[in-house]
Design a protein around this motif. Structure first.
Motif, mmCIF file in Angstrom:
data_model
loop_
_atom_site.group_PDB
_atom_site.id
_atom_site.type_symbol
_atom_site.label_atom_id
_atom_site.label_comp_id
_atom_site.label_asym_id
_atom_site.label_seq_id
_atom_site.Cartn_x
_atom_site.Cartn_y
_atom_site.Cartn_z
ATOM 1 N N VAL A 65 0.862 -1.186 0.000
ATOM 2 C CA VAL A 65 0.000 0.000 0.000
ATOM 3 C C VAL A 65 0.898 1.236 0.000
ATOM 4 N N PRO A 66 0.400 2.381 -0.435
ATOM 5 C CA PRO A 66 1.202 3.610 -0.373
ATOM 6 C C PRO A 66 1.426 4.038 1.070
ATOM 7 N N LEU A 67 2.668 4.388 1.368
ATOM 8 C CA LEU A 67 3.064 4.748 2.724
ATOM 9 C C LEU A 67 3.736 6.119 2.731
ATOM 10 N N PHE A 68 3.837 6.693 3.913
ATOM 11 C CA PHE A 68 4.379 8.053 4.051
ATOM 12 C C PHE A 68 5.267 8.118 5.285
ATOM 13 N N ALA A 69 6.304 8.948 5.194
ATOM 14 C CA ALA A 69 7.168 9.198 6.347
ATOM 15 C C ALA A 69 7.677 10.629 6.291
ATOM 16 N N GLU A 70 7.949 11.166 7.460
ATOM 17 C CA GLU A 70 8.619 12.458 7.582
ATOM 18 C C GLU A 70 10.066 12.206 7.987
ATOM 19 N N TYR A 109 21.244 13.797 14.421
ATOM 20 C CA TYR A 109 20.722 12.558 13.862
ATOM 21 C C TYR A 109 19.843 12.825 12.640
ATOM 22 N N LEU A 110 19.798 11.855 11.742
ATOM 23 C CA LEU A 110 18.739 11.807 10.742
ATOM 24 C C LEU A 110 17.617 10.984 11.356
ATOM 25 N N VAL A 111 16.438 11.578 11.457
ATOM 26 C CA VAL A 111 15.315 10.931 12.128
ATOM 27 C C VAL A 111 14.214 10.675 11.115
ATOM 28 N N ALA A 112 13.812 9.420 10.995
ATOM 29 C CA ALA A 112 12.693 9.043 10.136
ATOM 30 C C ALA A 112 11.484 8.782 11.021
ATOM 31 N N LEU A 113 10.385 9.418 10.682
ATOM 32 C CA LEU A 113 9.141 9.293 11.439
ATOM 33 C C LEU A 113 8.075 8.719 10.517
ATOM 34 N N PRO A 114 7.962 7.386 10.466
ATOM 35 C CA PRO A 114 6.948 6.789 9.589
ATOM 36 C C PRO A 114 5.540 7.013 10.117
ATOM 37 N N HIS A 115 4.598 7.152 9.181
ATOM 38 C CA HIS A 115 3.188 7.091 9.516
ATOM 39 C C HIS A 115 2.780 5.631 9.298
ATOM 40 N N SER A 122 -0.480 7.590 5.646
ATOM 41 C CA SER A 122 -0.276 6.284 5.003
ATOM 42 C C SER A 122 -1.624 5.613 4.762
ATOM 43 N N GLN A 123 -1.685 4.872 3.690
ATOM 44 C CA GLN A 123 -2.920 4.174 3.346
ATOM 45 C C GLN A 123 -2.903 2.752 3.911
ATOM 46 N N GLY A 124 -3.917 1.981 3.554
ATOM 47 C CA GLY A 124 -4.033 0.629 4.065
ATOM 48 C C GLY A 124 -4.835 0.589 5.337
ATOM 49 N N GLY A 130 1.510 -6.046 12.687
ATOM 50 C CA GLY A 130 1.529 -7.044 11.628
ATOM 51 C C GLY A 130 2.529 -6.632 10.559
ATOM 52 N N LYS A 131 2.016 -6.173 9.417
ATOM 53 C CA LYS A 131 2.904 -5.754 8.334
ATOM 54 C C LYS A 131 3.637 -4.447 8.627
ATOM 55 N N GLU A 132 3.234 -3.754 9.687
ATOM 56 C CA GLU A 132 3.900 -2.489 9.999
ATOM 57 C C GLU A 132 5.407 -2.663 10.218
ATOM 58 N N GLY A 133 5.798 -3.795 10.798
ATOM 59 C CA GLY A 133 7.220 -4.017 11.031
ATOM 60 C C GLY A 133 8.025 -4.041 9.742
ATOM 61 N N SER A 134 7.539 -4.752 8.725
ATOM 62 C CA SER A 134 8.259 -4.797 7.447
ATOM 63 C C SER A 134 8.191 -3.455 6.732
ATOM 64 N N ASP A 135 7.098 -2.701 6.924
ATOM 65 C CA ASP A 135 7.019 -1.353 6.347
ATOM 66 C C ASP A 135 8.137 -0.474 6.899
#
Length: 331
Positions: A65-70, A109-115, A122-124, A130-135
Motif C-alpha cells: 500500500v502507499p506509505l508516508f514518512a517524515e 541525527y537523521l530521524v525518520a518518522l513513519p506514519h 499512510s494508506q491501508g 503485523g505488516k507495519e514491522g516490514s514497512d
C-alpha cells in the motif's frame, strides 16, 4: 515546539512557472517564494519542505500500500546517524513525536518518522504489529539515499514499541531498540482491558486484530514480542511503568526471560520518577523485576522499571533514550 503535519506553498502564476522551477533546481530563493523540491528514487518520492534550521523531507514510498514518512536531519552532506522513531496511538504521529524528530535532528541525527499503515498519511489498514514491522524496515533500509547511515536505531512508543522491535527482527544494521511503554503480550493486555471494564478499547483492539483472543489466540500470539523477540540481535532498552493497570510489569519480566533464554544478558534497573535509583521495596507485580542495580552499558539489554511513573517522568525517560542512542550510534 508545536509542529504540523501539513505544509503550504504559494501558488505560482502560469507566466512564471518555468522560472520558478528553474530556481528550485538551482536551490535559490526568489523573493518570498517558498521552494519545494521533489525527486524520485526507485519507488520513493521525496519532497523537501521549507525549514530555516533543518532539512525536512516528506517521503512517499510503497509496500503493498502507499506509505508516508517524515524525515528531519541536519543541514550538510552527512551521512548522519539514523534513528527510526515509531509513533504510538491510532492516528499517526502527534505533536510530541514530531517535536522529537526536530530535536534529535538538531542533535545530529537523521530521524525518520513513519506514519504507520492506516494512520496519518499512510494508506491501508492498521494491523497492530503485523505488516507495519516490514514497512518500517523498508523505510530504514532506504535511509542512506537521503543522507542517513545504513546502521540505525529504532525507538518505539506504546503500540509503536512492538512495531519498532518487529522492524529490527533479523536486521543486521540495527544497533539498538528502545521499547517504551508498549505491550509485549496482547492476550494479557486484552484480559486486563476486559477485567477493568475498558469495553470501548477492548472492542477497538478486537476489531483491528480481527477476532477475540478466545476465537483466535494465534492472532494475538503471532503479534506478541514474546514469540519472536529472540530474533532481534540488537541490544534492547525496555522502559516499563510499574503502575500501568493495562500493561503490567509482568509483561516486561516475561520479555526479559525470553531474551535471557536466547542467550542475552539483561540488566534490571528500577528508577524513581526523577531517574534516580529506586530505594524502596518493589511490591505486587513490580516485584517480578527481582534484584536490580543501576544502569550499565547500553550494549547490553536493559529492563528499566519506573515503579511510580507519571507525566513528570518523561524528561528522565528521554534522557535515558538519548544516552542509549549515543552508545548505539555515536560510540
Amino acid at each position: 515546539m508545536l509542529l504540523s503535519n501539513r505544509w503550504h506553498t504559494e501558488e505560482v502564476r502560469n507566466g512564471i512557472q518555468v522560472l520558478f522551477f528553474a530556481l528550485v533546481a538551482l536551490n535559490l530563493t526568489l523573493g518570498s517564494l517558498v521552494l519545494l523540491q521533489t525527486r524520485s528514487s526507485n519507488n520513493w518520492k521525496i519532497q523537501q519542505l521549507p525549514d530555516k534550521t533543518l532539512v525536512r523531507l516528506a517521503v512517499h514510498f510503497k509496500s503493498d500500500v502507499p506509505l508516508f514518512a517524515e524525515i528531519c536531519k541536519p543541514r550538510g552532506p552527512g551521512p548522519f546517524p539514523s534513528v527510526v522513531l515509531v509513533h504510538g496511538g491510532f492516528v499517526g504521529p502527534n505533536e510530541s513525536t514530531q517535536a522529537l524528530c526536530q530535536t534529535w535532528a538538531q542533535a545530529g541525527y537523521l530521524v525518520a518518522l513513519p506514519h504507520l499503515r492506516g494512520q496519518g498519511r499512510s494508506q491501508g489498514r492498521a494491523e497492530i504489529c503485523g505488516k507495519e514491522g516490514s514497512d518500517v524496515r523498508q523505510l530504514a533500509d532506504g535511509l542512506p539515499r537521503v543522507g542517513g547511515t545504513a546502521q540505525r536505531a529504532y525507538v518505539g512508543i506504546s503500540l509503536g514499541a512492538c512495531v519498532a522491535l518487529s522492524a529490527a527482527r533479523n536486521d543486521p544494521q540495527a544497533k539498538g531498540v528502545a521499547f517504551l511503554l508498549g505491550a509485549t503480550d496482547f492476550e494479557a493486555m486484552m484480559e486486563r482491558l476486559e477485567r477493568y471494564g475498558r469495553t470501548e478499547a477492548y472492542q477497538r483492539w478486537q476489531e483491528l486484530i480481527g477476532a477475540s483472543p478466545q476465537a483466535c489466540p494465534a492472532c494475538y500470539r503471532q503479534r506478541s514480542p514474546l514469540t519472536w523477540a529472540h530474533e532481534v540481535a540488537a541490544p534492547l532498552l525496555l522502559i516499563a511503568a510499574g503502575n500501568d493497570p493495562i500493561v503490567s510489569p509482568l509483561q516486561y519480566c516475561a520479555l526479559a526471560r525470553v531474551r535471557e533464554a536466547s542467550g542475552r544478558s539483561i540488566r534490571r534497573v528500577a528508577l524513581s520518577r526523577e531517574g534516580r535509583l529506586w530505594t524502596a521495596p518493589l511490591t505486587k507485580e513490580r516485584a517480578c523485576l527481582g534484584s536490580f542495580a543501576g544502569l550499565g552499558q547500553f550494549t547490553q539489554d536493559h529492563l528499566v522499571l519506573y515503579p511510580d511513573l507519571e507525566h513528570t517522568t518523561t524528561p528522565a525517560i528521554w534522557q535515558l533514550v538519548n544516552q542509549a542512542l549515543v552508545t548505539w550510534l555515536k560510540h
